[in-house]
Design a protein around this motif. Structure first.
Motif, PDB file in Angstrom:
ATOM      1  N   ASP A  58       0.856  -1.188   0.000  1.00 52.66           N
ATOM      2  CA  ASP A  58       0.000   0.000   0.000  1.00 52.66           C
ATOM      3  C   ASP A  58       0.889   1.234   0.000  1.00 52.66           C
ATOM      4  O   ASP A  58       1.683   1.442   0.915  1.00 52.66           O
ATOM      5  N   PRO A  59       0.841   2.105  -1.023  1.00 54.33           N
ATOM      6  CA  PRO A  59       1.740   3.262  -1.086  1.00 54.33           C
ATOM      7  C   PRO A  59       1.568   4.206   0.072  1.00 54.33           C
ATOM      8  O   PRO A  59       2.474   4.943   0.412  1.00 54.33           O
ATOM      9  N   ARG A  60       0.422   4.171   0.705  1.00 57.34           N
ATOM     10  CA  ARG A  60       0.223   5.089   1.824  1.00 57.34           C
ATOM     11  C   ARG A  60       0.985   4.626   3.064  1.00 57.34           C
ATOM     12  O   ARG A  60       1.012   5.313   4.066  1.00 57.34           O
ATOM     13  N   ASP A  61       1.546   3.434   3.025  1.00 62.00           N
ATOM     14  CA  ASP A  61       2.332   2.937   4.152  1.00 62.00           C
ATOM     15  C   ASP A  61       3.815   2.927   3.838  1.00 62.00           C
ATOM     16  O   ASP A  61       4.613   2.398   4.590  1.00 62.00           O
ATOM     17  N   SER A  62       4.237   3.458   2.700  1.00 60.37           N
ATOM     18  CA  SER A  62       5.627   3.270   2.287  1.00 60.37           C
ATOM     19  C   SER A  62       6.336   4.593   2.026  1.00 60.37           C
ATOM     20  O   SER A  62       7.020   4.745   1.034  1.00 60.37           O
ATOM     21  N   GLY A  63       6.096   5.571   2.900  1.00 63.10           N
ATOM     22  CA  GLY A  63       6.869   6.794   2.810  1.00 63.10           C
ATOM     23  C   GLY A  63       6.170   7.945   2.146  1.00 63.10           C
ATOM     24  O   GLY A  63       6.766   8.999   1.945  1.00 63.10           O
ATOM     25  N   HIS A  64       4.878   7.783   1.740  1.00 56.97           N
ATOM     26  CA  HIS A  64       4.157   8.890   1.131  1.00 56.97           C
ATOM     27  C   HIS A  64       3.667   9.884   2.180  1.00 56.97           C
ATOM     28  O   HIS A  64       3.108  10.914   1.841  1.00 56.97           O
ATOM     29  N   HIS A  65       3.798   9.556   3.442  1.00 56.98           N
ATOM     30  CA  HIS A  65       3.564  10.516   4.520  1.00 56.98           C
ATOM     31  C   HIS A  65       4.693  10.361   5.535  1.00 56.98           C
ATOM     32  O   HIS A  65       5.519   9.445   5.434  1.00 56.98           O
ATOM     33  N   LEU A  66       4.761  11.272   6.467  1.00 59.90           N
ATOM     34  CA  LEU A  66       5.869  11.307   7.434  1.00 59.90           C
ATOM     35  C   LEU A  66       5.440  10.830   8.800  1.00 59.90           C
ATOM     36  O   LEU A  66       5.999  11.241   9.818  1.00 59.90           O
ATOM     37  N   ILE A 107       0.254  16.346  15.195  1.00 56.12           N
ATOM     38  CA  ILE A 107       0.333  15.986  13.786  1.00 56.12           C
ATOM     39  C   ILE A 107      -0.888  16.526  13.047  1.00 56.12           C
ATOM     40  O   ILE A 107      -1.914  16.847  13.650  1.00 56.12           O
ATOM     41  N   VAL A 108      -0.759  16.614  11.726  1.00 53.12           N
ATOM     42  CA  VAL A 108      -1.904  16.872  10.864  1.00 53.12           C
ATOM     43  C   VAL A 108      -2.016  15.683   9.914  1.00 53.12           C
ATOM     44  O   VAL A 108      -1.009  15.201   9.370  1.00 53.12           O
ATOM     45  N   VAL A 109      -3.237  15.190   9.743  1.00 55.08           N
ATOM     46  CA  VAL A 109      -3.481  13.990   8.948  1.00 55.08           C
ATOM     47  C   VAL A 109      -4.578  14.293   7.929  1.00 55.08           C
ATOM     48  O   VAL A 109      -5.629  14.850   8.275  1.00 55.08           O
ATOM     49  N   ARG A 110      -4.332  13.949   6.656  1.00 52.15           N
ATOM     50  CA  ARG A 110      -5.389  13.945   5.651  1.00 52.15           C
ATOM     51  C   ARG A 110      -5.781  12.500   5.416  1.00 52.15           C
ATOM     52  O   ARG A 110      -4.926  11.649   5.141  1.00 52.15           O
ATOM     53  N   ARG A 111      -7.088  12.215   5.513  1.00 52.88           N
ATOM     54  CA  ARG A 111      -7.539  10.829   5.429  1.00 52.88           C
ATOM     55  C   ARG A 111      -8.745  10.707   4.505  1.00 52.88           C
ATOM     56  O   ARG A 111      -9.492  11.658   4.283  1.00 52.88           O
ATOM     57  N   LEU A 112      -8.904   9.490   3.970  1.00 46.31           N
ATOM     58  CA  LEU A 112     -10.076   9.173   3.161  1.00 46.31           C
ATOM     59  C   LEU A 112     -11.298   8.994   4.047  1.00 46.31           C
ATOM     60  O   LEU A 112     -11.200   8.486   5.171  1.00 46.31           O
ATOM     61  N   PRO A 163     -16.338  16.885  -3.410  1.00 46.84           N
ATOM     62  CA  PRO A 163     -16.970  17.896  -4.275  1.00 46.84           C
ATOM     63  C   PRO A 163     -16.693  17.681  -5.753  1.00 46.84           C
ATOM     64  O   PRO A 163     -17.525  18.016  -6.602  1.00 46.84           O
ATOM     65  N   SER A 164     -15.528  17.102  -6.102  1.00 48.83           N
ATOM     66  CA  SER A 164     -15.182  16.908  -7.516  1.00 48.83           C
ATOM     67  C   SER A 164     -15.659  15.565  -8.052  1.00 48.83           C
ATOM     68  O   SER A 164     -15.404  15.228  -9.198  1.00 48.83           O
ATOM     69  N   GLY A 165     -16.327  14.785  -7.210  1.00 50.51           N
ATOM     70  CA  GLY A 165     -16.801  13.474  -7.640  1.00 50.51           C
ATOM     71  C   GLY A 165     -15.894  12.333  -7.252  1.00 50.51           C
ATOM     72  O   GLY A 165     -16.261  11.165  -7.380  1.00 50.51           O
ATOM     73  N   GLY A 166     -14.681  12.655  -6.774  1.00 53.39           N
ATOM     74  CA  GLY A 166     -13.751  11.630  -6.325  1.00 53.39           C
ATOM     75  C   GLY A 166     -13.960  11.291  -4.865  1.00 53.39           C
ATOM     76  O   GLY A 166     -14.943  11.711  -4.241  1.00 53.39           O
ATOM     77  N   PRO A 167     -13.029  10.537  -4.282  1.00 49.94           N
ATOM     78  CA  PRO A 167     -13.162  10.174  -2.875  1.00 49.94           C
ATOM     79  C   PRO A 167     -13.145  11.414  -1.980  1.00 49.94           C
ATOM     80  O   PRO A 167     -12.427  12.373  -2.242  1.00 49.94           O
ATOM     81  N   ALA A 168     -13.967  11.364  -0.947  1.00 50.66           N
ATOM     82  CA  ALA A 168     -13.986  12.467   0.026  1.00 50.66           C
ATOM     83  C   ALA A 168     -12.805  12.335   0.971  1.00 50.66           C
ATOM     84  O   ALA A 168     -12.385  11.224   1.321  1.00 50.66           O
ATOM     85  N   MET A 169     -12.246  13.467   1.364  1.00 51.33           N
ATOM     86  CA  MET A 169     -11.126  13.494   2.307  1.00 51.33           C
ATOM     87  C   MET A 169     -11.365  14.580   3.342  1.00 51.33           C
ATOM     88  O   MET A 169     -12.149  15.509   3.117  1.00 51.33           O
ATOM     89  N   ALA A 206      -7.883   4.414  10.266  1.00 55.38           N
ATOM     90  CA  ALA A 206      -7.179   3.269   9.687  1.00 55.38           C
ATOM     91  C   ALA A 206      -5.942   3.781   8.942  1.00 55.38           C
ATOM     92  O   ALA A 206      -6.039   4.733   8.160  1.00 55.38           O
ATOM     93  N   ILE A 207      -4.800   3.194   9.213  1.00 53.23           N
ATOM     94  CA  ILE A 207      -3.562   3.659   8.582  1.00 53.23           C
ATOM     95  C   ILE A 207      -3.673   3.588   7.056  1.00 53.23           C
ATOM     96  O   ILE A 207      -3.158   4.458   6.347  1.00 53.23           O
ATOM     97  N   ARG A 208      -4.401   2.607   6.542  1.00 48.46           N
ATOM     98  CA  ARG A 208      -4.549   2.493   5.088  1.00 48.46           C
ATOM     99  C   ARG A 208      -5.342   3.658   4.501  1.00 48.46           C
ATOM    100  O   ARG A 208      -5.297   3.887   3.282  1.00 48.46           O
ATOM    101  N   ASP A 209      -6.066   4.420   5.352  1.00 45.28           N
ATOM    102  CA  ASP A 209      -6.867   5.548   4.861  1.00 45.28           C
ATOM    103  C   ASP A 209      -6.109   6.875   4.946  1.00 45.28           C
ATOM    104  O   ASP A 209      -6.653   7.921   4.573  1.00 45.28           O
ATOM    105  N   ILE A 210      -4.869   6.842   5.423  1.00 48.41           N
ATOM    106  CA  ILE A 210      -4.100   8.082   5.518  1.00 48.41           C
ATOM    107  C   ILE A 210      -3.528   8.426   4.140  1.00 48.41           C
ATOM    108  O   ILE A 210      -2.793   7.640   3.536  1.00 48.41           O
ATOM    109  N   VAL A 211      -3.901   9.603   3.635  1.00 48.52           N
ATOM    110  CA  VAL A 211      -3.411  10.063   2.340  1.00 48.52           C
ATOM    111  C   VAL A 211      -2.099  10.825   2.492  1.00 48.52           C
ATOM    112  O   VAL A 211      -1.168  10.657   1.718  1.00 48.52           O
TER     113      VAL A 211
END
Length: 307
Positions: A6-14, A24-29, A36-42, A70-75
């Protein structure tokens, strides 16, 4: 558990276990929701990371209940500096207003949000803090008229005119433009800290210190070789005039005086200690650094043209 792919677990965040206990500040799914754009909400969340592991991160926001993510939901995410304490977020003007507690004979007159101060019964030299205009805030007059009002106030009392300004402020620039002169002998920092934090760094008071209390003010002396004063205003204590005779320095007497004053302050329910220290007083600055008294703002004095 999350997978290593999962790329969200391999260094794409700190983020990771190392941020537990940190802000900390976290952006999550927001799974199952559309943005608003039709994609996943965050959504973003700011708070203290209180747990990390077993596929989850738990964040305690400033208000409300802890949030499990969930760690997998961290963008994305990263540590952020701690939020300044409440006492560090007060304005320079509000911090300086506590000066009034240091001397019982000081009278003050408002000039908008500025404060004209005069000591009606000075002992020894005139103290600038007690005999100057606190030029912080809005005078509710054009600066030239406010400056003229300051001069008139002190002229009527036969006192030299001084204004105390915050370094880098609009008022400082205005007085420079009006031809007022910076008096470099008065440059100072206001430093403050949690009373309990400072007391933890001080030794006991000892038996030689003598405490004299006069309402909200206290004087501590050690024989005829060391002294210091303090004044309490609400839950703030201001310390000033700590002096040790030259022949008795480097014996811990100044530290003992400070410890005694702060013990008295703690008995009054004080939570914050503050003081002024001259900007070029390197030994004092180093001492206050060691006591965790942090710089809040810098101030300086100006005098009118021809004075």
């Amino acid at each position: 558990m999350t997978t290593a792919h999962d790329p969200r677990d391999s260094g794409h965040h700190l983020l990771g276990p190392h941020v537990v206990g940190k802000r900390i500040v976290v952006r999550r799914l927001l799974r199952g929701e559309t943005g608003p754009s039709g994609g996943p909400a965050m959504t973003d969340l700011l708070g203290i990371c209180v747990a990390w592991g077993e596929g989850r991160c738990v964040v305690q926001p400033e208000d409300g209940e802890p949030v499990e993510i969930a760690i997998r939901d961290i963008v994305s995410g990263k540590p952020v500096p701690p939020r300044p304490s409440v006492r560090m977020r007060v304005s320079a003007r509000d911090a300086e207003l506590h000066t009034a507690a240091l001397w019982g004979s000081v009278e003050s007159t408002p000039l908008g949000e500025w404060v004209l101060r005069t000591d009606t019964a000075p002992v020894g030299r005139l103290r600038r803090r007690a005999n100057s205009c606190l030029a912080m805030g809005d005078p509710r007059l054009p600066y030239d008229e406010a400056a003229a009002a300051v001069r008139a106030f002190y002229d009527e009392r036969g006192r030299p005119s001084y204004v105390q300004v915050e370094v880098g402020s609009e008022a400082e620039a205005a007085f420079r433009d009006l031809g007022w002169t910076h008096d470099p002998t008065g440059d100072s920092e206001l430093r403050l800290a949690s009373l309990s934090q400072v007391r933890r760094r001080l030794p006991g008071t000892g038996d030689r210190a003598h405490l004299t209390v006069d309402g909200p003010r206290a004087l501590v002396t050690i024989d005829d070789v060391a002294r210091g004063e303090a004044g309490v205003d609400d839950d703030w204590i201001g310390v000033h005039g700590i002096e040790v005779a030259p022949a008795h320095r480097r014996q811990g007497l100044g530290t003992t005086v400070l410890a005694e004053l702060l013990e008295w302050g703690a008995e009054q329910g004080v939570t914050t200690v503050w003081l002024h220290v001259e900007s070029d007083n390197t030994p004092a600055l180093q001492w206050y650094d060691a006591l965790a008294l942090a710089p809040h703002h810098e101030c300086r004095y100006f005098t009118p043209p021809g004075s």
